[in-house]
Write an enzyme that holds these catalytic residues in place. Sequence first.
Site, PDB file in Angstrom:
ATOM      1  N   CYS A   7      12.127  -3.785 -10.301  1.00 31.91           N
ATOM      2  CA  CYS A   7      12.901  -3.528  -9.086  1.00 31.91           C
ATOM      3  C   CYS A   7      12.301  -4.200  -7.852  1.00 31.91           C
ATOM      4  O   CYS A   7      12.792  -4.026  -6.748  1.00 31.91           O
ATOM      5  CB  CYS A   7      13.056  -2.031  -8.854  1.00 31.91           C
ATOM      6  SG  CYS A   7      11.514  -1.178  -8.489  1.00 31.91           S
ATOM      7  N   CYS A  27      10.646   3.106  -9.579  1.00 34.96           N
ATOM      8  CA  CYS A  27      11.341   3.273 -10.856  1.00 34.96           C
ATOM      9  C   CYS A  27      10.430   3.841 -11.932  1.00 34.96           C
ATOM     10  O   CYS A  27      10.881   4.129 -13.025  1.00 34.96           O
ATOM     11  CB  CYS A  27      11.943   1.945 -11.319  1.00 34.96           C
ATOM     12  SG  CYS A  27      10.723   0.756 -11.887  1.00 34.96           S
ATOM     13  N   ASP A  84      -0.654  15.648  -7.586  1.00 35.34           N
ATOM     14  CA  ASP A  84      -1.572  16.462  -8.392  1.00 35.34           C
ATOM     15  C   ASP A  84      -2.977  15.879  -8.449  1.00 35.34           C
ATOM     16  O   ASP A  84      -3.881  16.469  -8.997  1.00 35.34           O
ATOM     17  CB  ASP A  84      -1.016  16.706  -9.804  1.00 35.34           C
ATOM     18  CG  ASP A  84      -0.590  15.418 -10.502  1.00 35.34           C
ATOM     19  OD1 ASP A  84       0.179  15.495 -11.458  1.00 35.34           O
ATOM     20  OD2 ASP A  84      -1.043  14.340 -10.052  1.00 35.34           O
ATOM     21  N   GLU A  85      -3.151  14.719  -7.844  1.00 29.92           N
ATOM     22  CA  GLU A  85      -4.503  14.199  -7.668  1.00 29.92           C
ATOM     23  C   GLU A  85      -4.933  14.520  -6.253  1.00 29.92           C
ATOM     24  O   GLU A  85      -4.097  14.690  -5.381  1.00 29.92           O
ATOM     25  CB  GLU A  85      -4.517  12.675  -7.857  1.00 29.92           C
ATOM     26  CG  GLU A  85      -4.040  12.243  -9.234  1.00 29.92           C
ATOM     27  CD  GLU A  85      -3.593  10.787  -9.217  1.00 29.92           C
ATOM     28  OE1 GLU A  85      -4.365   9.961  -8.728  1.00 29.92           O
ATOM     29  OE2 GLU A  85      -2.466  10.513  -9.657  1.00 29.92           O
ATOM     30  N   CYS A  93     -14.444   5.910  13.238  1.00 31.09           N
ATOM     31  CA  CYS A  93     -15.251   6.196  14.416  1.00 31.09           C
ATOM     32  C   CYS A  93     -14.487   5.809  15.698  1.00 31.09           C
ATOM     33  O   CYS A  93     -13.907   4.728  15.784  1.00 31.09           O
ATOM     34  CB  CYS A  93     -16.544   5.395  14.321  1.00 31.09           C
ATOM     35  SG  CYS A  93     -17.594   5.554  15.765  1.00 31.09           S
ATOM     36  N   CYS A  96     -17.060   2.753  17.455  1.00 30.09           N
ATOM     37  CA  CYS A  96     -17.263   1.411  16.878  1.00 30.09           C
ATOM     38  C   CYS A  96     -16.167   1.017  15.895  1.00 30.09           C
ATOM     39  O   CYS A  96     -16.176  -0.087  15.372  1.00 30.09           O
ATOM     40  CB  CYS A  96     -18.640   1.320  16.215  1.00 30.09           C
ATOM     41  SG  CYS A  96     -18.765   2.212  14.650  1.00 30.09           S
TER      42      CYS A  96
HETATM   43 ZN   LIG Z   1      10.072  -0.586 -10.072  1.00 34.56          ZN
HETATM   44 ZN   LIG Z   2     -19.420   4.434  15.011  1.00 35.19          ZN
END
Ligand SMILES: [Zn+2]
Ligand SMILES: [Zn+2]
Length: 104
Positions: A7, A27, A84-85, A93, A96
């Site tokens: 796709c 897909c 589910d993960e 920062c 910086c």
């Molecule tokens: Zn696809």
């Molecule tokens: Zn920093």
Amino acid sequence: MKYCPKCKEIMSLKQIDNQLFYVCDSCGYKEPYDTSNLYVDVVREERVLVLQKDTTAEPTVKVECPKCGNDEAYTWIVQTRSGDEGGTVFYRCTRCKYTWRVYT
Ligand SMILES: [Zn+2]
Ligand SMILES: [Zn+2]
């Protein structure tokens, strides 16, 4: 970056049962990932993820920057679509702009 052959949507890299796959969120097509160039690709995807992020809209938290010792950073969580993960928490920062992450 890899595109789905079915796709043409962008596929994302996911870890399933300790193996890496490219998975199409659109897909559901997936194909095994060639681990021979793993390092390069993971780094590239992270950089894309980070560059696309507009951190100025994100909340800041008190956390010490590992680079400059500043104690404030923008934070956001990147969730995988399956949900589910665990998510990955990113910090950037405020001084910086060093960006790092923590797995949950
Ligand atoms: Zn696809
Ligand atoms: Zn920093």
